[in-house]
Write an enzyme that holds these catalytic residues in place. Sequence first.
Site, PDB file in Angstrom:
ATOM      1  N   ASP A   1       0.819  -1.160  -0.179  1.00 17.51           N
ATOM      2  CA  ASP A   1       0.062   0.068  -0.066  1.00 17.51           C
ATOM      3  C   ASP A   1       0.844   1.247  -0.007  1.00 17.51           C
ATOM      4  O   ASP A   1       1.895   1.282   0.344  1.00 17.51           O
ATOM      5  CB  ASP A   1      -0.795   0.172   1.189  1.00 17.51           C
ATOM      6  CG  ASP A   1      -2.004  -0.807   1.133  1.00 17.51           C
ATOM      7  OD1 ASP A   1      -2.297  -1.520   0.002  1.00 17.51           O
ATOM      8  OD2 ASP A   1      -2.698  -0.851   2.090  1.00 17.51           O
TER       9      ASP A   1
ATOM     10  N   LYS B   1      -3.353   3.270  -2.824  1.00 23.98           N
ATOM     11  CA  LYS B   1      -4.237   4.126  -3.039  1.00 23.98           C
ATOM     12  C   LYS B   1      -4.296   5.307  -2.344  1.00 23.98           C
ATOM     13  O   LYS B   1      -3.884   5.562  -1.170  1.00 23.98           O
ATOM     14  CB  LYS B   1      -5.576   3.456  -2.435  1.00 23.98           C
ATOM     15  CG  LYS B   1      -5.873   2.164  -3.046  1.00 23.98           C
ATOM     16  CD  LYS B   1      -7.090   1.290  -1.912  1.00 23.98           C
ATOM     17  CE  LYS B   1      -7.327  -0.053  -2.422  1.00 23.98           C
ATOM     18  NZ  LYS B   1      -7.532  -0.967  -1.378  1.00 23.98           N
TER      19      LYS B   1
ATOM     20  N   MET C   1      -9.685   7.916   8.180  1.00 27.54           N
ATOM     21  CA  MET C   1     -10.062   8.457   6.782  1.00 27.54           C
ATOM     22  C   MET C   1     -11.303   9.611   7.177  1.00 27.54           C
ATOM     23  O   MET C   1     -12.129   9.699   6.564  1.00 27.54           O
ATOM     24  CB  MET C   1     -10.732   7.315   6.097  1.00 27.54           C
ATOM     25  CG  MET C   1      -9.707   6.255   5.838  1.00 27.54           C
ATOM     26  SD  MET C   1     -10.299   4.919   5.017  1.00 27.54           S
ATOM     27  CE  MET C   1     -10.942   4.031   6.253  1.00 27.54           C
TER      28      MET C   1
HETATM   29  C1  LIG Z   1      -7.304   3.046   4.773  1.00 28.76           C
HETATM   30  S1  LIG Z   1      -7.298   3.400   6.341  1.00 28.76           S
HETATM   31  C2  LIG Z   1      -6.128   1.966   6.793  1.00 28.76           C
HETATM   32  C3  LIG Z   1      -5.881   1.814   8.180  1.00 28.76           C
HETATM   33  C4  LIG Z   1      -4.812   0.716   8.610  1.00 28.76           C
HETATM   34  N1  LIG Z   1      -5.367  -0.741   7.881  1.00 28.76           N
HETATM   35  C5  LIG Z   1      -4.833   0.560  10.138  1.00 28.76           C
HETATM   36  O1  LIG Z   1      -4.917  -0.387  10.728  1.00 28.76           O
HETATM   37  O2  LIG Z   1      -4.220   1.626  10.633  1.00 28.76           O
HETATM   38  C6  LIG Z   1      -6.209   4.890   6.281  1.00 28.76           C
HETATM   39  C7  LIG Z   1      -6.364   5.600   7.714  1.00 28.76           C
HETATM   40  O3  LIG Z   1      -5.825   5.240   8.512  1.00 28.76           O
HETATM   41  C8  LIG Z   1      -5.281   6.180   9.469  1.00 28.76           C
HETATM   42  N2  LIG Z   1      -3.866   6.111   9.535  1.00 28.76           N
HETATM   43  C9  LIG Z   1      -3.082   5.341   8.998  1.00 28.76           C
HETATM   44  N3  LIG Z   1      -1.673   5.232   9.383  1.00 28.76           N
HETATM   45  C10 LIG Z   1      -1.875   6.660   9.925  1.00 28.76           C
HETATM   46  C11 LIG Z   1      -0.667   7.471  10.495  1.00 28.76           C
HETATM   47  N4  LIG Z   1       0.367   7.132  10.464  1.00 28.76           N
HETATM   48  N5  LIG Z   1      -0.916   8.619  11.378  1.00 28.76           N
HETATM   49  C12 LIG Z   1      -2.198   8.981  11.241  1.00 28.76           C
HETATM   50  N6  LIG Z   1      -3.308   8.263  10.605  1.00 28.76           N
HETATM   51  C13 LIG Z   1      -3.188   7.291  10.054  1.00 28.76           C
HETATM   52  C14 LIG Z   1      -5.721   7.590   8.573  1.00 28.76           C
HETATM   53  O4  LIG Z   1      -6.820   7.888   9.250  1.00 28.76           O
HETATM   54  C15 LIG Z   1      -5.876   6.940   7.291  1.00 28.76           C
HETATM   55  O5  LIG Z   1      -6.771   7.873   6.678  1.00 28.76           O
END
Ligand SMILES: C[S@@+](CC[C@H](N)C(=O)[O-])C[C@H]1O[C@@H](n2cnc3c(N)ncnc32)[C@H](O)[C@@H]1O
Length: 263
Positions: A37, A59, A173
């Site tokens: 990803d 994405k 998100m």
């Molecule tokens: C498609 S989701 C995937 C989540 C992922 N599977 C998880 O368990 O963290 C993506 C969202 O996760 C959050 N996110 C992921 N990594 C992040 C980070 N390092 N800092 C802040 N938000 C994060 C944000 O809200 C982002 O829009």
Amino acid sequence: MKRLGRVFLVGAGPGDPDLLTLRAARLIGAADAVVHDRLVSPEILALAPATARRVPVGKAPKCHPVPQDEINALLVALATEGLTVVRLKGGDPFIFGRGSEELEALREAGVPCEIVPGITAAQGCAAAAGVPLTHRGLASGVRYVTGHCRADLPLDLDWAGLADSDTTLVVYMGAASIEAITGRLIAHGMPRDLPVLAVNNGTTRRERRLLARLDDVAGRAGEAGFSGPVLFIIGRVVSLYAQRPGALLERLAADLAMEAADA
Ligand SMILES: C[S@@+](CC[C@H](N)C(=O)[O-])C[C@H]1O[C@@H](n2cnc3c(N)ncnc32)[C@H](O)[C@@H]1O
């Protein structure tokens, strides 16, 4: 006929390579192919052998360069070539990661698949900021919700149920919809001054944090001009956030001392 390979759906954690599990690091280091990803950091990808095929299927918000069906088909095709495939996803594969859809497709195709959990963004960002997601007297539970709906449909969440200030709410998100989300929560009775911590690029060197209130976080997050993933932690536990290092530990030590005195 070629021996069928296998696919590992691996959580890469929120960004800091040190937050990978040992199992994830071992599997990445032995992969024939890594399908990854956008949010997976270059340091983590560097753990794969130089000979491993690297396939980005990232994405970006509102932009899906490789549709999910094609990702599923790609995983099946690589395993059919006999390869050991690591499907590397940000955070945890089963938290807003579509890992379950990939698992279903692999099962249907008869491809052996294993899930390797990762530290989800909520846990990584909260820990880095020193904010506990639950804390006795402040939050008796925590809920993870998405701020983004499939095909940009309007958000249809249980607003009355979510507007509970005894529970921490973590919005994934939600950067584009935080104004609508906070508006609905306030309309359903959440206190306007409830603290909110917005975390951008949590656990990485580019991490930025914004401490705000429920009624001004949308405007202030807009002004901050975040770039990269943003997570919102909403709830009374955010009152434990302190920019001053050690302040949380002092507060926890004081709580423990009080509990010991009560016992
Ligand atoms: C498609 S989701 C995937 C989540 C992922 N599977 C998880 O368990 O963290 C993506 C969202 O996760 C959050 N996110 C992921 N990594 C992040 C980070 N390092 N800092 C802040 N938000 C994060 C944000 O809200 C982002 O829009």
